[in-house]
Enzyme design. Structure first.
Site, PDB file in Angstrom:
ATOM      1  N   THR A 194     -32.804  47.376  -4.987  1.00  0.00           N
ATOM      2  CA  THR A 194     -32.443  46.092  -4.349  1.00  0.00           C
ATOM      3  C   THR A 194     -33.608  45.260  -3.702  1.00  0.00           C
ATOM      4  O   THR A 194     -34.439  46.119  -2.992  1.00  0.00           O
ATOM      5  CB  THR A 194     -31.132  46.305  -3.439  1.00  0.00           C
ATOM      6  OG1 THR A 194     -31.263  44.922  -2.825  1.00  0.00           O
ATOM      7  CG2 THR A 194     -31.493  47.357  -2.466  1.00  0.00           C
ATOM      8  N   ASP A 195     -33.723  44.028  -3.771  1.00  0.00           N
ATOM      9  CA  ASP A 195     -34.649  43.419  -3.022  1.00  0.00           C
ATOM     10  C   ASP A 195     -34.468  43.465  -1.499  1.00  0.00           C
ATOM     11  O   ASP A 195     -35.391  43.240  -0.700  1.00  0.00           O
ATOM     12  CB  ASP A 195     -34.624  42.024  -3.183  1.00  0.00           C
ATOM     13  CG  ASP A 195     -33.460  41.224  -2.837  1.00  0.00           C
ATOM     14  OD1 ASP A 195     -32.463  41.771  -2.665  1.00  0.00           O
ATOM     15  OD2 ASP A 195     -33.374  39.864  -3.172  1.00  0.00           O
ATOM     16  N   GLU A 196     -33.273  44.108  -1.080  1.00  0.00           N
ATOM     17  CA  GLU A 196     -33.122  44.212   0.567  1.00  0.00           C
ATOM     18  C   GLU A 196     -33.796  45.151   1.046  1.00  0.00           C
ATOM     19  O   GLU A 196     -34.180  45.293   2.197  1.00  0.00           O
ATOM     20  CB  GLU A 196     -31.585  44.559   0.756  1.00  0.00           C
ATOM     21  CG  GLU A 196     -30.607  43.395   0.009  1.00  0.00           C
ATOM     22  CD  GLU A 196     -29.288  43.325   1.101  1.00  0.00           C
ATOM     23  OE1 GLU A 196     -29.018  44.006   2.044  1.00  0.00           O
ATOM     24  OE2 GLU A 196     -28.442  42.667   0.571  1.00  0.00           O
ATOM     25  N   TYR A 231     -27.081  50.146   4.763  1.00  0.00           N
ATOM     26  CA  TYR A 231     -27.077  50.069   3.200  1.00  0.00           C
ATOM     27  C   TYR A 231     -28.361  49.900   2.764  1.00  0.00           C
ATOM     28  O   TYR A 231     -28.948  50.687   1.707  1.00  0.00           O
ATOM     29  CB  TYR A 231     -26.535  48.740   2.690  1.00  0.00           C
ATOM     30  CG  TYR A 231     -26.693  48.355   1.271  1.00  0.00           C
ATOM     31  CD1 TYR A 231     -26.393  49.121   0.280  1.00  0.00           C
ATOM     32  CD2 TYR A 231     -27.511  47.393   0.997  1.00  0.00           C
ATOM     33  CE1 TYR A 231     -26.490  48.816  -1.014  1.00  0.00           C
ATOM     34  CE2 TYR A 231     -27.688  46.915  -0.296  1.00  0.00           C
ATOM     35  CZ  TYR A 231     -27.341  47.492  -1.305  1.00  0.00           C
ATOM     36  OH  TYR A 231     -27.828  47.543  -2.732  1.00  0.00           O
ATOM     37  N   LYS A 264     -30.886  52.705   0.437  1.00  0.00           N
ATOM     38  CA  LYS A 264     -31.640  52.326  -0.752  1.00  0.00           C
ATOM     39  C   LYS A 264     -32.924  52.630  -0.756  1.00  0.00           C
ATOM     40  O   LYS A 264     -33.578  53.108  -1.703  1.00  0.00           O
ATOM     41  CB  LYS A 264     -30.993  50.906  -1.330  1.00  0.00           C
ATOM     42  CG  LYS A 264     -29.501  50.721  -1.656  1.00  0.00           C
ATOM     43  CD  LYS A 264     -29.161  51.371  -2.940  1.00  0.00           C
ATOM     44  CE  LYS A 264     -29.754  50.678  -4.114  1.00  0.00           C
ATOM     45  NZ  LYS A 264     -29.125  51.282  -5.315  1.00  0.00           N
TER      46      LYS A 264
HETATM   47  P1  NAD Z   1     -20.244  48.286  -6.879  1.00  0.00           P
HETATM   48  O1  NAD Z   1     -20.022  48.491  -5.702  1.00  0.00           O
HETATM   49  O2  NAD Z   1     -19.494  47.285  -7.773  1.00  0.00           O
HETATM   50  O3  NAD Z   1     -20.179  49.505  -7.843  1.00  0.00           O
HETATM   51  C1  NAD Z   1     -20.670  50.645  -7.575  1.00  0.00           C
HETATM   52  C2  NAD Z   1     -19.926  51.730  -8.718  1.00  0.00           C
HETATM   53  O4  NAD Z   1     -20.731  53.167  -8.362  1.00  0.00           O
HETATM   54  C3  NAD Z   1     -18.519  51.964  -8.854  1.00  0.00           C
HETATM   55  O5  NAD Z   1     -17.982  51.884  -9.877  1.00  0.00           O
HETATM   56  C4  NAD Z   1     -18.352  53.143  -7.702  1.00  0.00           C
HETATM   57  O6  NAD Z   1     -16.852  53.923  -8.355  1.00  0.00           O
HETATM   58  C5  NAD Z   1     -19.320  53.955  -8.250  1.00  0.00           C
HETATM   59  N1  NAD Z   1     -19.769  55.086  -7.224  1.00  0.00           N
HETATM   60  C6  NAD Z   1     -20.057  55.048  -5.770  1.00  0.00           C
HETATM   61  N2  NAD Z   1     -20.118  56.040  -5.304  1.00  0.00           N
HETATM   62  C7  NAD Z   1     -20.163  57.070  -6.331  1.00  0.00           C
HETATM   63  C8  NAD Z   1     -20.449  58.248  -6.308  1.00  0.00           C
HETATM   64  N3  NAD Z   1     -20.512  58.984  -5.318  1.00  0.00           N
HETATM   65  N4  NAD Z   1     -20.190  59.075  -7.626  1.00  0.00           N
HETATM   66  C9  NAD Z   1     -20.081  58.332  -8.647  1.00  0.00           C
HETATM   67  N5  NAD Z   1     -19.835  57.062  -8.443  1.00  0.00           N
HETATM   68  C10 NAD Z   1     -19.664  56.418  -7.638  1.00  0.00           C
HETATM   69  O7  NAD Z   1     -22.053  47.908  -7.197  1.00  0.00           O
HETATM   70  P2  NAD Z   1     -22.885  46.730  -7.681  1.00  0.00           P
HETATM   71  O8  NAD Z   1     -22.630  45.700  -6.980  1.00  0.00           O
HETATM   72  O9  NAD Z   1     -22.446  46.721  -9.309  1.00  0.00           O
HETATM   73  O10 NAD Z   1     -24.192  47.542  -7.613  1.00  0.00           O
HETATM   74  C11 NAD Z   1     -24.779  48.448  -8.479  1.00  0.00           C
HETATM   75  C12 NAD Z   1     -26.083  48.903  -8.247  1.00  0.00           C
HETATM   76  O11 NAD Z   1     -27.156  47.833  -8.386  1.00  0.00           O
HETATM   77  C13 NAD Z   1     -26.112  49.540  -6.675  1.00  0.00           C
HETATM   78  O12 NAD Z   1     -27.125  50.516  -6.807  1.00  0.00           O
HETATM   79  C14 NAD Z   1     -26.715  48.453  -6.042  1.00  0.00           C
HETATM   80  O13 NAD Z   1     -27.501  49.006  -4.858  1.00  0.00           O
HETATM   81  C15 NAD Z   1     -27.648  47.896  -7.111  1.00  0.00           C
HETATM   82  N6  NAD Z   1     -27.926  46.365  -6.493  1.00  0.00           N
HETATM   83  C16 NAD Z   1     -26.889  45.500  -6.681  1.00  0.00           C
HETATM   84  C17 NAD Z   1     -26.913  44.087  -6.410  1.00  0.00           C
HETATM   85  C18 NAD Z   1     -25.913  43.111  -6.430  1.00  0.00           C
HETATM   86  O14 NAD Z   1     -26.262  41.844  -5.839  1.00  0.00           O
HETATM   87  N7  NAD Z   1     -24.532  43.441  -6.594  1.00  0.00           N
HETATM   88  C19 NAD Z   1     -28.504  43.558  -6.562  1.00  0.00           C
HETATM   89  C20 NAD Z   1     -29.428  44.383  -6.578  1.00  0.00           C
HETATM   90  C21 NAD Z   1     -29.198  45.744  -6.833  1.00  0.00           C
HETATM   91  O1  DAU Z   2     -29.956  41.175  -2.566  1.00  0.00           O
HETATM   92  C1  DAU Z   2     -29.328  42.222  -3.180  1.00  0.00           C
HETATM   93  C2  DAU Z   2     -28.093  42.589  -2.559  1.00  0.00           C
HETATM   94  O2  DAU Z   2     -27.207  41.734  -2.441  1.00  0.00           O
HETATM   95  C3  DAU Z   2     -27.567  43.752  -3.097  1.00  0.00           C
HETATM   96  O3  DAU Z   2     -28.417  45.107  -2.969  1.00  0.00           O
HETATM   97  C4  DAU Z   2     -26.124  44.162  -2.549  1.00  0.00           C
HETATM   98  O4  DAU Z   2     -25.705  45.404  -3.078  1.00  0.00           O
HETATM   99  C5  DAU Z   2     -25.024  42.984  -2.643  1.00  0.00           C
HETATM  100  O5  DAU Z   2     -24.111  43.449  -1.820  1.00  0.00           O
HETATM  101  C6  DAU Z   2     -25.902  41.658  -1.901  1.00  0.00           C
HETATM  102  O6  DAU Z   2     -26.188  41.904  -0.736  1.00  0.00           O
HETATM  103  P1  DAU Z   2     -25.825  40.663   0.530  1.00  0.00           P
HETATM  104  O7  DAU Z   2     -25.460  41.315   1.873  1.00  0.00           O
HETATM  105  O8  DAU Z   2     -26.676  39.614   0.168  1.00  0.00           O
HETATM  106  O9  DAU Z   2     -24.447  40.031  -0.477  1.00  0.00           O
HETATM  107  P2  DAU Z   2     -23.162  39.361   0.268  1.00  0.00           P
HETATM  108  O10 DAU Z   2     -22.244  38.940  -0.919  1.00  0.00           O
HETATM  109  O11 DAU Z   2     -22.240  40.567   0.937  1.00  0.00           O
HETATM  110  O12 DAU Z   2     -23.699  38.305   1.207  1.00  0.00           O
HETATM  111  C7  DAU Z   2     -24.517  37.140   0.600  1.00  0.00           C
HETATM  112  C8  DAU Z   2     -24.583  36.226   1.861  1.00  0.00           C
HETATM  113  O13 DAU Z   2     -23.472  35.539   2.271  1.00  0.00           O
HETATM  114  C9  DAU Z   2     -25.217  36.892   3.007  1.00  0.00           C
HETATM  115  O14 DAU Z   2     -26.246  36.054   3.640  1.00  0.00           O
HETATM  116  C10 DAU Z   2     -23.890  37.036   3.987  1.00  0.00           C
HETATM  117  C11 DAU Z   2     -23.024  35.834   3.445  1.00  0.00           C
HETATM  118  N1  DAU Z   2     -21.758  36.064   3.602  1.00  0.00           N
HETATM  119  C12 DAU Z   2     -21.085  37.292   2.842  1.00  0.00           C
HETATM  120  C13 DAU Z   2     -19.816  37.414   2.965  1.00  0.00           C
HETATM  121  C14 DAU Z   2     -19.110  38.548   2.498  1.00  0.00           C
HETATM  122  C15 DAU Z   2     -20.772  35.212   4.328  1.00  0.00           C
HETATM  123  O15 DAU Z   2     -21.374  34.035   4.915  1.00  0.00           O
HETATM  124  N2  DAU Z   2     -19.639  35.401   4.206  1.00  0.00           N
HETATM  125  C16 DAU Z   2     -18.904  36.535   3.835  1.00  0.00           C
HETATM  126  O16 DAU Z   2     -17.700  36.540   3.790  1.00  0.00           O
END
Ligand code: NAD
Ligand code: DAU
Length: 344
Positions: free
Chosen positions: A133-135, A158, A162
């Site tokens: 993740t970019d975070e 988080y 990562k």
């Molecule tokens: P998500 O929370 O929707 O899904 C996570 C999945 O992992 C679920 O199916 C869960 O059951 C499984 N899981 C969790 N813990 C586990 C364990 N101990 N053993 C086996 N399975 C397990 O996540 P997402 O948003 O799809 O993100 C997927 C990946 O991409 C993550 O690694 C996250 O850090 C990365 N990522 C997400 C975003 C985003 O915007 N969502 C952006 C950049 C990177």
């Molecule tokens: O940047 C990549 C990341 O993006 C991933 O690594 C994470 O897994 C993914 O959850 C996401 O993280 P963020 O914290 O950026 O996403 P989130 O959707 O939780 O929040 C997006 C923005 O919106 C953030 O600035 C917080 C704000 N927010 C979020 C929620 C849930 C609100 O203002 N209100 C809300 O209720």
């Protein structure tokens, strides 16, 4: 799509029942006839088999329900299926949850990644793609972008977990010669995202005329990428990426949170009076912006879906899948929502 230097035939996808993982599984099965997908998922609150209902009967797809920390069982599964590569999505992924309870984030994101790296080594040095993740880069001011050489400076439990995982992955490349690749992507949106994340949460609340909780003043900026663009980038890195390298992936779509929320309300025909400014997230990163020039120049990838088109499509998808949404909202998510937003 063309094939590349590495030609996977049996991929172990961890976390394939989650948001991005399920989109990736579908993406692979619908683009390559000769690739088998083994979905290794522990099915936590975020893992939902309804996300994969349409591919469950495909003979090229297998579900293995397992915690990624179970190294010996992971090794057995890799051997049983003749796995040649691991694409590692499984994680605790929600920043707000990590603030409330960081321990599970370290267990899954750090220990779990170590477990998979050990399994990859034991099975003959499997190609290992870490979904990062970019975070991990921290927070930007109003200008600038993260490149692959930006020092890691994670701010939430988080992102710290990562970053630790990314370090382990690159250490396994350097120390043991494991063919590892790391991607770092910006905020994904699209179908099947769990409605704790901002975009589906706001859609879900707005359709029910509930308040839309915007953290702080809503000025924080995220770079949004449509999930299918991310999946295509990941496949490109898997087959053509250079082991040992990091690839940033971004959507070229920076938006302030408040603008995103107002756009959602406009599309749904709902009033801005639903917007409720709530207490800010502790340690809330101000802005993320990704420089994706490496993956563009070296591997020819760029995002194809612009934010307005992707968001419209996403909103429509949720409206067409209210059963999917209701099932989550009346289950684990409802309890979570009530805990997180109590008193706001
Ligand atoms: P998500 O929370 O929707 O899904 C996570 C999945 O992992 C679920 O199916 C869960 O059951 C499984 N899981 C969790 N813990 C586990 C364990 N101990 N053993 C086996 N399975 C397990 O996540 P997402 O948003 O799809 O993100 C997927 C990946 O991409 C993550 O690694 C996250 O850090 C990365 N990522 C997400 C975003 C985003 O915007 N969502 C952006 C950049 C990177
Ligand atoms: O940047 C990549 C990341 O993006 C991933 O690594 C994470 O897994 C993914 O959850 C996401 O993280 P963020 O914290 O950026 O996403 P989130 O959707 O939780 O929040 C997006 C923005 O919106 C953030 O600035 C917080 C704000 N927010 C979020 C929620 C849930 C609100 O203002 N209100 C809300 O209720």
């Amino acid at each position: 799509m063309s094939s590349g230097d590495f030609s996977p035939k049996a991929v172990l996808v961890t976390g394939g029942a989650g948001f991005i993982g399920s989109n990736f599984v579908r993406f692979v099965l619908s683009n390559w006839d000769d690739v088998r997908v083994i979905n290794l998922d522990g099915l936590t609150y975020a893992g939902n088999l309804e996300n994969l209902a349409d591919v469950a009967g495909d003979p090229r797809y297998t579900l293995e329900k397992l915690d990624i920390c179970e190294t010996e069982a992971v090794i057995e599964i890799c051997r049983k299926h003749g796995v040649d590569s691991i694409i590692h999505f499984a994680a605790e992924s929600h920043v707000d949850r990590s603030i409330v309870g960081p321990r599970e984030f370290v267990r899954t994101n750090v220990d779990g990644t170590l477990s998979l790296l050990q399994a990859a080594r034991s099975c003959g040095d499997l190609r290992f793609l870490q979904i990062g993740t970019d975070e991990v880069y921290g927070s930007l001011g109003p200008t600038g972008q993260f490149t692959e050489t930006t020092p890691l400076d994670p701010h939430s439990p988080y992102s710290a977990s990562k970053a630790a995982a990314d370090h382990l992955v690159s250490a396994f490349g350097t120390t043991y010669g494991l063919p590892v690749l790391i991607t770092r992507c910006s905020n994904n949106y699209g179908p099947y995202q769990f409605p704790e994340k901002m975009i589906p949460l706001m859609i879900n609340n707005a359709r029910q005329d509930k308040p839309l909780p915007v953290y702080g003043d809503g000025a924080n900026v995220r770079d949004w990428i449509y999930v299918e663009d991310h999946c295509r980038a990941l496949w490109t890195v898997l087959i053509n990426g250079q082991p040992g390298r990091v690839y940033n992936i971004g959507g070229n779509s920076e938006r302030a949170n408040l603008d995103v929320v107002k756009t959602i309300l406009r599309h749904l025909g709902k009033p801005e009076s639903l917007i409720t400014f709530v207490k800010d997230r502790p340690g809330h990163d101000f802005r993320y912006a990704i420089d994706s020039s490496r993956i563009h120049k070296e591997l020819g990838w760029e995002p194809a879906v612009d934010f307005d088109t992707g968001l419209k499509h996403t909103i429509q998808w949720y409206l067409n899948h209210l059963d999917w949404l209701d099932h989550i909202v009346t289950g684990a998510y409802q309890k979570y929502y009530e805990e997180m937003y109590a008193g706001r």
